[in-house]
Design an enzyme around this catalytic site. Structure first.
Site, PDB file in Angstrom:
ATOM      1  CB  CYS A 119       2.786  -2.227 -13.528  1.00  0.00           C
ATOM      2  SG  CYS A 119       3.305  -3.944 -13.234  1.00  0.00           S
ATOM      3  CE  LYS A 121       1.397   5.592 -10.566  1.00  0.00           C
ATOM      4  NZ  LYS A 121       1.691   4.215 -10.133  1.00  0.00           N
ATOM      5  CB  SER A 464       1.846   1.561  -2.641  1.00  0.00           C
ATOM      6  OG  SER A 464       1.544   0.274  -3.128  1.00  0.00           O
TER       7      SER A 464
END
Length: 548
Positions: A119, A121, A464
């Site tokens: 995912c 980071k 996002s």
């Protein structure tokens, strides 16, 4: 071997004794130690299956004569952290991930590494660590989630806006909620996680398929086994990340980023990764490459295609082949396969020219991202222009200012945002936030309320990868640093011109100087622990929000 520092010679008998307590025998200790860096947890759906991926990696390492040793790092789920204080810990976790991996690897003297991210980071954090450590390594992600009936996480966020506007009822919302994220994997659009997993493949540190093979396919497990075997070849040939990650590799990544229409966060992360590689990369390069790179893909949120569609169309290899044949990327760059980019994609075929448009029929003639400059963003701001409605590419609107995401989302839900408004959310930058919280809730609410053709959103925070519409983030300098965004007032006119890379506050220089004398910068938040240290040391977004 690097691992001889902890296992060779009489003086290392105590070290061997501890390793034997782990169950390793003498034969295993004679072999190279391969660190398997796993971000498994039972919180994020992108990570819940990574024990299976790690088992396959270890099988590959064992088959090729190495001794795998698995350890874990953290992995924040941006979707679950969204819209509350948890989002302060998302981007900031990138630095923790890099630092903790460095600690584990340096302390235990591994010979090579296999990284298992998935995912947002976690991928760039691991890439930063890989370049910092510069040991032979390979990446294999957990793969994307499937999309069923063209739904994804963004569908649910937009449904919240639709429910708030009474466009759907509770039963319809519950049905969307229960069907849009059908199982494990990173969220299924070209959001940040999949953007970075695809770009890892382009940079040369992931095998073909790393970014696109769905999490639930057996092919993903086979890829993980192959990665475990291949790291042993990289070790034998002494091929290290800095041999692969060159300025030309970054140009390939930026070019492919523009063709794919990746998340705006990819710019933030590529800057940070380049910093670890001692390679100069700046926002102006993005516009220069975007100007000459057509946007070939409209994956969600820009369009209705998802990662499984990209895989079936030929994957990243097919995109690279389109660009390579046009002379737009460097085909001689090395990769972890042992072959060059050109050799890897020589037999790639574009099997769906609607998912991957040919260069003579692109979605747009310019790339998916644009960096805007002007008196409102002297050091730049970024927008995913491939996800902006045509009528919003050039727009002048009226500012409505909010000093936090919470204030803005409350106003949106209350119906206080009307066509022609430009929502300004400030004090959400790297230091002011801290941590550049993502604004998926407000952007999705705007879309869900059918305002995305008339309302824009500006912030010194970020978005996002699932955000769409005229959502312009990373405004630098940020409000907390005294950037112009701190001095906008309700009613000010703001001119957005994405085709010409311009973002202007239509207020005179004289008026701005007067505001700087009379308007006060908000006092820093009272912070403790990690966030206090992070806010004190983090750089601006145009520098990648790195911590030095």
């Amino acid at each position: 071997m690097n691992s001889d520092k902890v296992k060779a010679g009489v003086e290392h008998a105590p070290h061997r004794s501890l390793l034997k307590a782990d169950g390793y025998n003498d034969e295993q200790m004679r072999r190279p130690f391969i660190g398997v860096v796993n971000s498994f947890n039972e919180v994020a759906p992108g990570h819940m299956h990574l024990q299976t991926i790690a088992r396959a990696v270890k099988d590959g390492v064992l088959a090729a004569g190495g001794t795998p040793m698995e350890f874990n790092t953290i992995g924040v789920c941006d979707g679950i952290a969204m819209g509350h204080d948890g989002m302060h810990f998302s981007l900031s976790s990138r630095e923790l991930i890099a630092d903790t991996i460095e600690c584990m690897v340096k302390a235990h003297c591994f010979d090579a590494l296999v990284f298992i991210p998935n995912c947002d980071k976690i991928v760039p954090g691991m890439l930063m660590a890989a370049l910092r450590l510069n040991l032979p390594c390979i990446f294999v992600s957990g793969g994307p989630m499937l999309s069923i009936n063209q739904r994804d996480l963004n569908t649910v966020f937009e449904a919240v806006g639709a429910r708030k506007a009474n466009l759907i009822n509770d039963e319809e919302l519950a049905e969307i909620e229960g069907s849009s994220c059908p199982g494990c994997g990173s969220c299924s659009g070209m959001f940040t996680a999949n953007s970075m997993n695809c770009l890892t493949e382009v940079l040369g540190l992931g095998l073909p398929g790393n970014g696109t093979i769905p999490a639930v396919y057996a092919e993903r497990i086979r890829l993980a086994k192959t990665a475990g075997m291949q790291v042993m070849k990289l070790l034998a040939d002494d091929v290290r990340p800095r041999d692969i990650i060159t300025p030309a590799a970054f140009e390939n990544a930026l070019t492919t980023d523009m063709a794919l229409g990746c998340s705006t966060n990819s710019a933030l992360h590529l800057l940070a990764i380049a910093h670890e590689a001692d390679i100069t990369l700046d926002l102006h390069m993005i516009n220069a490459i975007s100007e000459k790179t057509p946007n070939l893909c409209h994956l969600a949120p820009a369009g209705h295609h998802h990662m499984q569609d990209l895989l079936e169309a030929g994957g990243i290899s097919a995109v690279l082949k389109e660009l390579l044949d046009a002379g737009m990327i460097h085909g001689d760059c090395k990769t972890v396969t042992g072959k060059t980019v050109a050799e890897n994609v020589a037999r790639a075929v574009n099997r769906n020219p609607e998912v991957i448009r040919p260069l003579d029929n692109p979605y747009t003639k310019t790339g998916g991202l644009a960096v805007l400059f002007g008196n409102l963003a002297p050091n730049g701001a970024i927008v995913k222009r491939s996800a902006v409605k045509p009528e919003m590419l050039v727009n002048t609107g009226t500012a409505k200012c909010f000093d936090s995401e919470e204030e803005a989302i409350a106003a949106i839900y209350a119906g206080k945002i009307v066509p022609g408004d430009i929502v300004v959310i400030r004090y959400e930058g790297p230091a002011g936030g801290p941590g550049m919280r993502e604004m998926l809730s407000p952007t999705s609410a705007i879309v869900g309320m059918k305002l995305d053709t008339t309302v824009a959103l500006l912030t010194d925070g970020r978005f996002s990868g699932a955000s769409c519409g005229a959502a312009i983030g990373h405004i630098s300098p940020e409000a907390a640093a005294g950037g112009p965004i701190a001095y906008i007032k309700d009613g000010d006119k703001i001119a957005i011109d994405i085709p010409n890379y311009s973002l202007k506050l239509l207020v005179s220089d004289e008026e701005m100087e007067e505001r700087k004398k009379t308007m006060k910068i908000r006092e820093p938040k009272m912070l403790t622990g990690y966030l206090k240290r992070y806010a004190k040391n983090v750089s601006s977004a145009d520098k990648g929000a790195i911590v030095e």
